[in-house]
Write a protein that holds these residues in place. Structure first.
Motif, PDB file in Angstrom:
ATOM      1  N   THR A 110       1.205  -1.559   0.132  1.00 46.19           N
ATOM      2  CA  THR A 110      -0.031   0.179   0.154  1.00 46.19           C
ATOM      3  C   THR A 110       1.063   1.235  -0.028  1.00 46.19           C
ATOM      4  O   THR A 110       0.424   2.255  -0.511  1.00 46.19           O
ATOM      5  N   GLU A 111       1.782   1.428   0.960  1.00 47.21           N
ATOM      6  CA  GLU A 111       3.124   2.112   0.644  1.00 47.21           C
ATOM      7  C   GLU A 111       3.690   2.662  -0.353  1.00 47.21           C
ATOM      8  O   GLU A 111       3.829   3.738  -1.054  1.00 47.21           O
ATOM      9  N   GLU A 112       3.838   1.864  -1.363  1.00 47.48           N
ATOM     10  CA  GLU A 112       4.872   1.269  -2.691  1.00 47.48           C
ATOM     11  C   GLU A 112       3.847   1.968  -2.982  1.00 47.48           C
ATOM     12  O   GLU A 112       3.604   2.881  -4.326  1.00 47.48           O
ATOM     13  N   VAL A 113       2.888   1.927  -3.169  1.00 49.10           N
ATOM     14  CA  VAL A 113       1.754   1.947  -4.243  1.00 49.10           C
ATOM     15  C   VAL A 113       1.286   4.032  -3.915  1.00 49.10           C
ATOM     16  O   VAL A 113       0.763   4.467  -5.216  1.00 49.10           O
ATOM     17  N   GLY A 114       1.337   4.056  -3.428  1.00 48.14           N
ATOM     18  CA  GLY A 114       1.044   4.865  -2.511  1.00 48.14           C
ATOM     19  C   GLY A 114       2.385   6.660  -3.197  1.00 48.14           C
ATOM     20  O   GLY A 114       1.948   7.375  -4.206  1.00 48.14           O
ATOM     21  N   GLU A 115       3.863   6.272  -2.853  1.00 54.36           N
ATOM     22  CA  GLU A 115       4.395   6.716  -3.564  1.00 54.36           C
ATOM     23  C   GLU A 115       3.862   6.417  -5.629  1.00 54.36           C
ATOM     24  O   GLU A 115       4.977   7.253  -6.092  1.00 54.36           O
ATOM     25  N   VAL A 116       4.038   5.536  -5.749  1.00 57.35           N
ATOM     26  CA  VAL A 116       3.468   5.571  -7.552  1.00 57.35           C
ATOM     27  C   VAL A 116       2.854   6.544  -7.684  1.00 57.35           C
ATOM     28  O   VAL A 116       2.556   7.465  -8.912  1.00 57.35           O
ATOM     29  N   ALA A 117       1.386   6.723  -7.223  1.00 54.72           N
ATOM     30  CA  ALA A 117       0.471   7.505  -7.010  1.00 54.72           C
ATOM     31  C   ALA A 117       0.479   8.837  -7.374  1.00 54.72           C
ATOM     32  O   ALA A 117      -0.187  10.268  -7.832  1.00 54.72           O
ATOM     33  N   ARG A 118       1.597   9.374  -6.262  1.00 52.72           N
ATOM     34  CA  ARG A 118       2.474  10.398  -6.260  1.00 52.72           C
ATOM     35  C   ARG A 118       2.785  11.341  -6.643  1.00 52.72           C
ATOM     36  O   ARG A 118       2.770  12.196  -7.315  1.00 52.72           O
ATOM     37  N   ILE A 119       3.768  10.669  -7.500  1.00 54.43           N
ATOM     38  CA  ILE A 119       4.822  11.132  -8.631  1.00 54.43           C
ATOM     39  C   ILE A 119       3.931  10.925  -9.874  1.00 54.43           C
ATOM     40  O   ILE A 119       3.753  11.741 -10.709  1.00 54.43           O
ATOM     41  N   ILE A 120       2.707   9.708  -9.982  1.00 54.87           N
ATOM     42  CA  ILE A 120       1.286  10.262 -10.892  1.00 54.87           C
ATOM     43  C   ILE A 120       0.723  11.230 -11.040  1.00 54.87           C
ATOM     44  O   ILE A 120       0.026  12.161 -12.129  1.00 54.87           O
ATOM     45  N   ALA A 121       0.731  11.084  -9.839  1.00 55.09           N
ATOM     46  CA  ALA A 121      -0.707  12.548 -10.074  1.00 55.09           C
ATOM     47  C   ALA A 121       0.290  14.209  -9.679  1.00 55.09           C
ATOM     48  O   ALA A 121      -1.159  14.758 -10.520  1.00 55.09           O
ATOM     49  N   ARG A 122       1.284  14.519  -9.492  1.00 53.30           N
ATOM     50  CA  ARG A 122       2.296  15.255  -9.830  1.00 53.30           C
ATOM     51  C   ARG A 122       2.454  15.425 -11.029  1.00 53.30           C
ATOM     52  O   ARG A 122       2.710  16.269 -11.314  1.00 53.30           O
ATOM     53  N   ARG A 123       3.327  14.495 -11.554  1.00 50.95           N
ATOM     54  CA  ARG A 123       3.924  14.432 -12.772  1.00 50.95           C
ATOM     55  C   ARG A 123       3.136  14.348 -14.318  1.00 50.95           C
ATOM     56  O   ARG A 123       3.404  15.559 -14.920  1.00 50.95           O
ATOM     57  N   TYR A 124       1.633  13.945 -14.053  1.00 49.97           N
ATOM     58  CA  TYR A 124       0.669  13.710 -14.848  1.00 49.97           C
ATOM     59  C   TYR A 124      -0.596  14.175 -14.440  1.00 49.97           C
ATOM     60  O   TYR A 124      -0.612  14.382 -15.103  1.00 49.97           O
ATOM     61  N   GLY A 125      -1.021  14.101 -13.493  1.00 54.68           N
ATOM     62  CA  GLY A 125      -2.265  14.851 -13.394  1.00 54.68           C
ATOM     63  C   GLY A 125      -1.527  16.324 -12.935  1.00 54.68           C
ATOM     64  O   GLY A 125      -1.188  17.225 -13.649  1.00 54.68           O
ATOM     65  N   GLU A 126      -2.789  17.162 -12.214  1.00 55.07           N
ATOM     66  CA  GLU A 126      -3.350  18.662 -12.319  1.00 55.07           C
ATOM     67  C   GLU A 126      -2.060  19.326 -11.417  1.00 55.07           C
ATOM     68  O   GLU A 126      -2.067  20.326 -11.420  1.00 55.07           O
ATOM     69  N   GLN A 127      -2.095  18.381 -10.162  1.00 61.57           N
ATOM     70  CA  GLN A 127      -1.572  19.288  -9.485  1.00 61.57           C
ATOM     71  C   GLN A 127       0.006  19.023  -9.332  1.00 61.57           C
ATOM     72  O   GLN A 127       0.815  18.601 -10.478  1.00 61.57           O
ATOM     73  N   SER A 128       0.741  20.093  -8.763  1.00 66.62           N
ATOM     74  CA  SER A 128       1.755  20.346  -9.339  1.00 66.62           C
ATOM     75  C   SER A 128       3.219  19.390  -8.492  1.00 66.62           C
ATOM     76  O   SER A 128       2.944  19.181  -7.307  1.00 66.62           O
ATOM     77  N   GLU A 129       4.027  19.733  -9.290  1.00 65.28           N
ATOM     78  CA  GLU A 129       5.506  18.922  -8.528  1.00 65.28           C
ATOM     79  C   GLU A 129       5.796  18.919  -7.312  1.00 65.28           C
ATOM     80  O   GLU A 129       6.355  20.572  -7.806  1.00 65.28           O
ATOM     81  N   LYS A 130       5.992  18.839  -5.780  1.00 68.00           N
ATOM     82  CA  LYS A 130       6.816  19.797  -5.045  1.00 68.00           C
ATOM     83  C   LYS A 130       8.548  18.946  -5.597  1.00 68.00           C
ATOM     84  O   LYS A 130       8.771  17.731  -6.701  1.00 68.00           O
ATOM     85  N   GLU A 131       9.260  20.174  -5.207  1.00 65.63           N
ATOM     86  CA  GLU A 131      10.460  20.235  -5.737  1.00 65.63           C
ATOM     87  C   GLU A 131      11.594  18.823  -5.248  1.00 65.63           C
ATOM     88  O   GLU A 131      12.651  18.439  -5.846  1.00 65.63           O
ATOM     89  N   SER A 132      11.003  18.235  -3.763  1.00 64.56           N
ATOM     90  CA  SER A 132      11.449  17.288  -3.780  1.00 64.56           C
ATOM     91  C   SER A 132      11.270  15.651  -4.323  1.00 64.56           C
ATOM     92  O   SER A 132      11.945  15.014  -4.274  1.00 64.56           O
ATOM     93  N   ASP A 133      10.143  16.007  -5.129  1.00 62.52           N
ATOM     94  CA  ASP A 133       9.770  14.717  -5.881  1.00 62.52           C
ATOM     95  C   ASP A 133      10.101  14.903  -7.220  1.00 62.52           C
ATOM     96  O   ASP A 133       9.964  13.578  -7.815  1.00 62.52           O
ATOM     97  N   LYS A 134      10.698  15.543  -7.844  1.00 62.04           N
ATOM     98  CA  LYS A 134      10.532  16.047  -9.570  1.00 62.04           C
ATOM     99  C   LYS A 134      12.502  14.931  -9.691  1.00 62.04           C
ATOM    100  O   LYS A 134      12.320  14.812 -11.003  1.00 62.04           O
ATOM    101  N   ASN A 135      12.987  14.903  -8.415  1.00 60.10           N
ATOM    102  CA  ASN A 135      14.192  12.983  -8.774  1.00 60.10           C
ATOM    103  C   ASN A 135      13.395  11.899  -8.601  1.00 60.10           C
ATOM    104  O   ASN A 135      14.664  11.034  -8.587  1.00 60.10           O
ATOM    105  N   LYS A 136      12.683  12.099  -8.659  1.00 62.63           N
ATOM    106  CA  LYS A 136      11.888  10.357  -7.898  1.00 62.63           C
ATOM    107  C   LYS A 136      11.657   9.452  -9.318  1.00 62.63           C
ATOM    108  O   LYS A 136      11.513  10.380  -9.813  1.00 62.63           O
ATOM    109  N   ASP A 137      12.471   8.236  -9.099  1.00 61.28           N
ATOM    110  CA  ASP A 137      12.001   7.410 -10.371  1.00 61.28           C
ATOM    111  C   ASP A 137      11.021   6.550  -9.863  1.00 61.28           C
ATOM    112  O   ASP A 137      10.415   5.963  -9.698  1.00 61.28           O
ATOM    113  N   LEU A 138       9.801   6.472 -10.874  1.00 61.98           N
ATOM    114  CA  LEU A 138       8.637   6.240 -11.423  1.00 61.98           C
ATOM    115  C   LEU A 138       9.168   4.772 -11.289  1.00 61.98           C
ATOM    116  O   LEU A 138       8.596   4.228 -10.968  1.00 61.98           O
TER     117      LEU A 138
END
Length: 108
Positions: A32-60
């Motif tokens: 559940t935690e790992e799926v949440g991390e995937v969701a966070r990246i997708i929501a911010r990178r491909y969705g309408e939420q802005s990506e936090k600076e700390s998330d920009k280097n996360k590897d999907l």
């Protein structure tokens, strides 16, 4: 990707590098935690939420691999041949959904 071989690789990794498998409930929470991390990246990178600076280097890809690893652990510890289960599911979906998706106007 051969899931049977991947299950064996994970099992060997656990035996050689881990102490043991976490119990199934812990692994479910981990999944559940790992799926949440995937969701966070997708929501911010491909969705309408802005990506936090700390998330920009996360590897999907790396996060998706974490999900696969935990799924393989759960399959191993519950005695599931994931390759057989996947092959069966793909066959079911192919037979059930082919015409439905081909005829779906929303997908054209």
């Amino acid at each position: 990707m051969n899931l049977k071989n991947s299950q064996l690789e994970v099992d060997n990794w656990i035996k050689n590098h881990g102490v043991r498998y976490f119990n199934e409930l812990t692994n479910m929470a981990q999944l559940t935690e790992e799926v949440g991390e995937v969701a966070r990246i997708i929501a911010r990178r491909y969705g309408e939420q802005s990506e936090k600076e700390s998330d920009k280097n996360k590897d999907l890809g790396e996060e998706l691999a974490d999900v696969v690893f935990v799924v393989l652990c759960l399959a191993n510890q519950t005695g599931i041949d994931l390759q057989a289960a996947f092959d069966k599911k793909l066959d079911i979906k192919t037979n059930r959904d082919h015409d439905r998706h081909q005829n779906n106007e929303k997908l054209k």
